[in-house]
Design a protein around this motif. Sequence first.
Motif, PDB file in Angstrom:
ATOM      1  N   LYS A   1       0.839  -1.206   0.000  1.00  0.00           N
ATOM      2  CA  LYS A   1       0.000   0.000   0.000  1.00  0.00           C
ATOM      3  C   LYS A   1       0.872   1.254   0.000  1.00  0.00           C
ATOM      4  O   LYS A   1       0.623   2.216  -0.757  1.00  0.00           O
ATOM      5  CB  LYS A   1      -0.898  -0.009   1.250  1.00  0.00           C
ATOM      6  CG  LYS A   1      -1.771   1.247   1.402  1.00  0.00           C
ATOM      7  CD  LYS A   1      -2.810   1.304   0.297  1.00  0.00           C
ATOM      8  CE  LYS A   1      -3.866   2.352   0.603  1.00  0.00           C
ATOM      9  NZ  LYS A   1      -3.350   3.697   0.756  1.00  0.00           N
ATOM     10  N   ALA A   2       1.918   1.264   0.794  1.00  0.00           N
ATOM     11  CA  ALA A   2       2.808   2.439   0.851  1.00  0.00           C
ATOM     12  C   ALA A   2       3.525   2.632  -0.474  1.00  0.00           C
ATOM     13  O   ALA A   2       3.680   3.764  -0.963  1.00  0.00           O
ATOM     14  CB  ALA A   2       3.811   2.266   1.997  1.00  0.00           C
ATOM     15  N   ALA A   3       3.966   1.553  -1.102  1.00  0.00           N
ATOM     16  CA  ALA A   3       4.662   1.660  -2.390  1.00  0.00           C
ATOM     17  C   ALA A   3       3.715   2.206  -3.470  1.00  0.00           C
ATOM     18  O   ALA A   3       4.088   3.049  -4.301  1.00  0.00           O
ATOM     19  CB  ALA A   3       5.219   0.300  -2.786  1.00  0.00           C
ATOM     20  N   TYR A   4       2.493   1.688  -3.432  1.00  0.00           N
ATOM     21  CA  TYR A   4       1.521   2.162  -4.431  1.00  0.00           C
ATOM     22  C   TYR A   4       1.217   3.660  -4.251  1.00  0.00           C
ATOM     23  O   TYR A   4       1.183   4.434  -5.225  1.00  0.00           O
ATOM     24  CB  TYR A   4       0.245   1.338  -4.335  1.00  0.00           C
ATOM     25  CG  TYR A   4      -0.872   1.879  -5.188  1.00  0.00           C
ATOM     26  CD1 TYR A   4      -0.808   1.827  -6.585  1.00  0.00           C
ATOM     27  CD2 TYR A   4      -2.004   2.460  -4.597  1.00  0.00           C
ATOM     28  CE1 TYR A   4      -1.827   2.325  -7.348  1.00  0.00           C
ATOM     29  CE2 TYR A   4      -3.022   2.960  -5.368  1.00  0.00           C
ATOM     30  CZ  TYR A   4      -2.934   2.898  -6.765  1.00  0.00           C
ATOM     31  OH  TYR A   4      -3.949   3.409  -7.548  1.00  0.00           O
ATOM     32  N   ASP A   5       0.986   4.046  -3.024  1.00  0.00           N
ATOM     33  CA  ASP A   5       0.694   5.470  -2.767  1.00  0.00           C
ATOM     34  C   ASP A   5       1.844   6.367  -3.211  1.00  0.00           C
ATOM     35  O   ASP A   5       1.649   7.450  -3.776  1.00  0.00           O
ATOM     36  CB  ASP A   5       0.410   5.685  -1.280  1.00  0.00           C
ATOM     37  CG  ASP A   5      -0.917   5.062  -0.852  1.00  0.00           C
ATOM     38  OD1 ASP A   5      -1.752   4.804  -1.764  1.00  0.00           O
ATOM     39  OD2 ASP A   5      -1.141   4.901   0.361  1.00  0.00           O
ATOM     40  N   GLN A   6       3.078   5.892  -2.973  1.00  0.00           N
ATOM     41  CA  GLN A   6       4.234   6.695  -3.365  1.00  0.00           C
ATOM     42  C   GLN A   6       4.322   6.806  -4.881  1.00  0.00           C
ATOM     43  O   GLN A   6       4.588   7.889  -5.435  1.00  0.00           O
ATOM     44  CB  GLN A   6       5.498   6.048  -2.799  1.00  0.00           C
ATOM     45  CG  GLN A   6       6.778   6.839  -3.090  1.00  0.00           C
ATOM     46  CD  GLN A   6       6.768   8.202  -2.436  1.00  0.00           C
ATOM     47  OE1 GLN A   6       6.430   8.308  -1.254  1.00  0.00           O
ATOM     48  NE2 GLN A   6       7.098   9.254  -3.205  1.00  0.00           N
ATOM     49  N   MET A   7       4.118   5.712  -5.569  1.00  0.00           N
ATOM     50  CA  MET A   7       4.185   5.733  -7.036  1.00  0.00           C
ATOM     51  C   MET A   7       3.092   6.643  -7.630  1.00  0.00           C
ATOM     52  O   MET A   7       3.333   7.377  -8.591  1.00  0.00           O
ATOM     53  CB  MET A   7       4.027   4.312  -7.579  1.00  0.00           C
ATOM     54  CG  MET A   7       5.234   3.410  -7.286  1.00  0.00           C
ATOM     55  SD  MET A   7       6.717   4.023  -8.108  1.00  0.00           S
ATOM     56  CE  MET A   7       7.925   2.799  -7.557  1.00  0.00           C
ATOM     57  N   LEU A   8       1.894   6.585  -7.056  1.00  0.00           N
ATOM     58  CA  LEU A   8       0.785   7.404  -7.552  1.00  0.00           C
ATOM     59  C   LEU A   8       1.071   8.892  -7.320  1.00  0.00           C
ATOM     60  O   LEU A   8       0.818   9.738  -8.187  1.00  0.00           O
ATOM     61  CB  LEU A   8      -0.509   6.998  -6.861  1.00  0.00           C
ATOM     62  CG  LEU A   8      -1.773   7.717  -7.337  1.00  0.00           C
ATOM     63  CD1 LEU A   8      -2.002   7.433  -8.825  1.00  0.00           C
ATOM     64  CD2 LEU A   8      -2.979   7.269  -6.506  1.00  0.00           C
ATOM     65  N   ALA A   9       1.637   9.196  -6.190  1.00  0.00           N
ATOM     66  CA  ALA A   9       1.961  10.606  -5.888  1.00  0.00           C
ATOM     67  C   ALA A   9       3.028  11.124  -6.836  1.00  0.00           C
ATOM     68  O   ALA A   9       2.957  12.262  -7.333  1.00  0.00           O
ATOM     69  CB  ALA A   9       2.433  10.723  -4.430  1.00  0.00           C
ATOM     70  N   ASN A  10       4.043  10.277  -7.105  1.00  0.00           N
ATOM     71  CA  ASN A  10       5.101  10.688  -8.044  1.00  0.00           C
ATOM     72  C   ASN A  10       4.537  10.943  -9.444  1.00  0.00           C
ATOM     73  O   ASN A  10       4.949  11.862 -10.156  1.00  0.00           O
ATOM     74  CB  ASN A  10       6.184   9.635  -8.090  1.00  0.00           C
ATOM     75  CG  ASN A  10       6.995   9.574  -6.791  1.00  0.00           C
ATOM     76  OD1 ASN A  10       6.987  10.546  -6.022  1.00  0.00           O
ATOM     77  ND2 ASN A  10       7.659   8.453  -6.546  1.00  0.00           N
ATOM     78  N   CYS A  11       3.607  10.104  -9.842  1.00  0.00           N
ATOM     79  CA  CYS A  11       2.990  10.256 -11.181  1.00  0.00           C
ATOM     80  C   CYS A  11       2.219  11.556 -11.273  1.00  0.00           C
ATOM     81  O   CYS A  11       2.346  12.313 -12.252  1.00  0.00           O
ATOM     82  CB  CYS A  11       2.099   9.040 -11.439  1.00  0.00           C
ATOM     83  SG  CYS A  11       1.220   9.152 -13.036  1.00  0.00           S
ATOM     84  N   ASN A  12       1.405  11.785 -10.253  1.00  0.00           N
ATOM     85  CA  ASN A  12       0.606  13.030 -10.254  1.00  0.00           C
ATOM     86  C   ASN A  12       1.493  14.280 -10.231  1.00  0.00           C
ATOM     87  O   ASN A  12       1.214  15.296 -10.871  1.00  0.00           O
ATOM     88  CB  ASN A  12      -0.345  13.043  -9.070  1.00  0.00           C
ATOM     89  CG  ASN A  12      -1.448  12.004  -9.207  1.00  0.00           C
ATOM     90  OD1 ASN A  12      -1.800  11.617 -10.332  1.00  0.00           O
ATOM     91  ND2 ASN A  12      -1.987  11.531  -8.092  1.00  0.00           N
ATOM     92  N   LEU A  13       2.580  14.176  -9.460  1.00  0.00           N
ATOM     93  CA  LEU A  13       3.505  15.312  -9.407  1.00  0.00           C
ATOM     94  C   LEU A  13       4.164  15.555 -10.754  1.00  0.00           C
ATOM     95  O   LEU A  13       4.339  16.701 -11.188  1.00  0.00           O
ATOM     96  CB  LEU A  13       4.568  15.039  -8.337  1.00  0.00           C
ATOM     97  CG  LEU A  13       5.617  16.142  -8.153  1.00  0.00           C
ATOM     98  CD1 LEU A  13       4.936  17.436  -7.712  1.00  0.00           C
ATOM     99  CD2 LEU A  13       6.660  15.709  -7.112  1.00  0.00           C
ATOM    100  N   ALA A  14       4.488  14.505 -11.448  1.00  0.00           N
ATOM    101  CA  ALA A  14       5.106  14.631 -12.772  1.00  0.00           C
ATOM    102  C   ALA A  14       4.146  15.277 -13.754  1.00  0.00           C
ATOM    103  O   ALA A  14       4.521  16.118 -14.577  1.00  0.00           O
ATOM    104  CB  ALA A  14       5.554  13.253 -13.266  1.00  0.00           C
ATOM    105  N   LYS A  15       2.884  14.869 -13.667  1.00  0.00           N
ATOM    106  CA  LYS A  15       1.886  15.455 -14.572  1.00  0.00           C
ATOM    107  C   LYS A  15       1.685  16.950 -14.306  1.00  0.00           C
ATOM    108  O   LYS A  15       1.506  17.740 -15.231  1.00  0.00           O
ATOM    109  CB  LYS A  15       0.560  14.724 -14.422  1.00  0.00           C
ATOM    110  CG  LYS A  15       0.567  13.323 -14.991  1.00  0.00           C
ATOM    111  CD  LYS A  15      -0.792  12.661 -14.812  1.00  0.00           C
ATOM    112  CE  LYS A  15      -0.819  11.250 -15.390  1.00  0.00           C
ATOM    113  NZ  LYS A  15      -2.153  10.595 -15.206  1.00  0.00           N
ATOM    114  N   SER A  16       1.671  17.350 -13.023  1.00  0.00           N
ATOM    115  CA  SER A  16       1.387  18.737 -12.677  1.00  0.00           C
ATOM    116  C   SER A  16       2.580  19.670 -12.848  1.00  0.00           C
ATOM    117  O   SER A  16       2.429  20.885 -12.929  1.00  0.00           O
ATOM    118  CB  SER A  16       0.887  18.820 -11.226  1.00  0.00           C
ATOM    119  OG  SER A  16       1.898  18.378 -10.338  1.00  0.00           O
TER     120      SER A  16
END
Length: 469
Positions: A203-218
């Motif tokens: 769960k922690a790994a997934y949340d981190q990956m999702l946050a990194n993706c969103n940050l890259a998009k923004s």
Amino acid sequence: MKKKRILILLGVVVLVGAGVAVAASRSSSATTATTELGQVTQATLSSVVESSGSVSPESEVTLSFGASGTVSKVNVQVGDQVKQGDVLAELDTADLELEVAQAEQSYLSQQASYSMTVNPDPAEVTAAQLALNNASAAYKLAQQKYALNSTDQVALSCNSVDNAKQSYDDAVTAYNIYLSDWHVQVYGTYEVSPQKTQLERAKAAYDQMLANCNLAKSSVNDSSVKSAYASLVQAKANLDSLIIPSERTLATAEMQLEQAKSSLEQARQQLEDAQIVAPFDGIVTEVNPVVGGPSGSATIGLIDASQYHVDVLIDETEIAQLKVGQKVEVTFDALPDVTVTGVVGRIDPAGTISNGVVNYTIRVNLDPTEAALRADMTANARVILDTHTNVLAVPGSAIRQDTQGGYYVNVVDANGEAQRVDVTTGYTDGELTEVAGDLQAGQQVYISEPAAQQQQQRGLNLFGIRIGG
């Protein structure tokens, strides 16, 4: 104003024997006496209205400088003949000429600017079009770079999200299976089980990956695209302003051009005002400017002597007889042998009152003449009201009046004696009077009493008897 002379001679009348002393003819007492004789003539007599005034030129002006300065030239003297447009006097114009030159340069500059606003330079239009093309190409390239860079950055940051999500899902499944065992539920070992630990890590790994993706998009940087677009908009505006200028741009250009034109006209007018120029052909009557002196009180008088007129006053009792176009004869005190003709050119509708007497001003326009007329000469005008042509006339002093009020003349008959002829009188000028009766041109008439009548008169006077008028 001279009063009206009731009747006046227009035609040339030749008097033969008037005022000439001749030897008297026969006398009943043989006494010699002096007798004045006149002659019956054929003449043209006219009814006139007389008045006097002064000679005025067609135009008369006093000219002065329209600008302030120092007089540098005086080109005329009193009595000079000048032509329309001649420069009569000038001021020092060095500074004014410089102002005109500067105003001309400014006007030419504004004229060129306005012309380029309305009709742009083809070379500038070509350059603006090329700049627009380059800006458009730069904008497209920036878009392409942005799209490429953003895809790489997002892909790098978001590709692991799916794998992390799958690991998280698997951990959830494994943990759920572990919880289904009743032993685990009874003893509560699920809290410290490896399955739960694995779930939490996934769960922690997934949340981190999702946050990194969103940050890259923004955080993808599109500043180069925005800058290229701004340049494109500016290049298009520059081209449009050249080809189709706005109303505001046109209005501003027109206003600046008009201001420059007005400044130039004002400068030129100031230069013109530094000269005194003849407004018409004429004669100089006054010259006041002095070279080196100020312009303030400097004046030059000028008259148009091509035609003269005379303004005279006519009594209200006579004005009704006058009308525009009537012929006029004018004589001059300064030129006793000169008579100039003219016509009534104007009759003032309103009169002037002086000492209770109402007079009306009429203008007599004089015909062109070679006579040496000058402004302000005293002029005597005779307005011709009516004319009787080829009438018989005798000297007014030859007419007698009898006790009955009738008029007669004494004609010298074939025997040299006086013969009474009854007459009816008409026009007179004080010298000749129109008569009608049994008379013929060329007959002599007595101006003084005939000799026989003089003797008879003297004899009768001895007895206190008076005969005749």
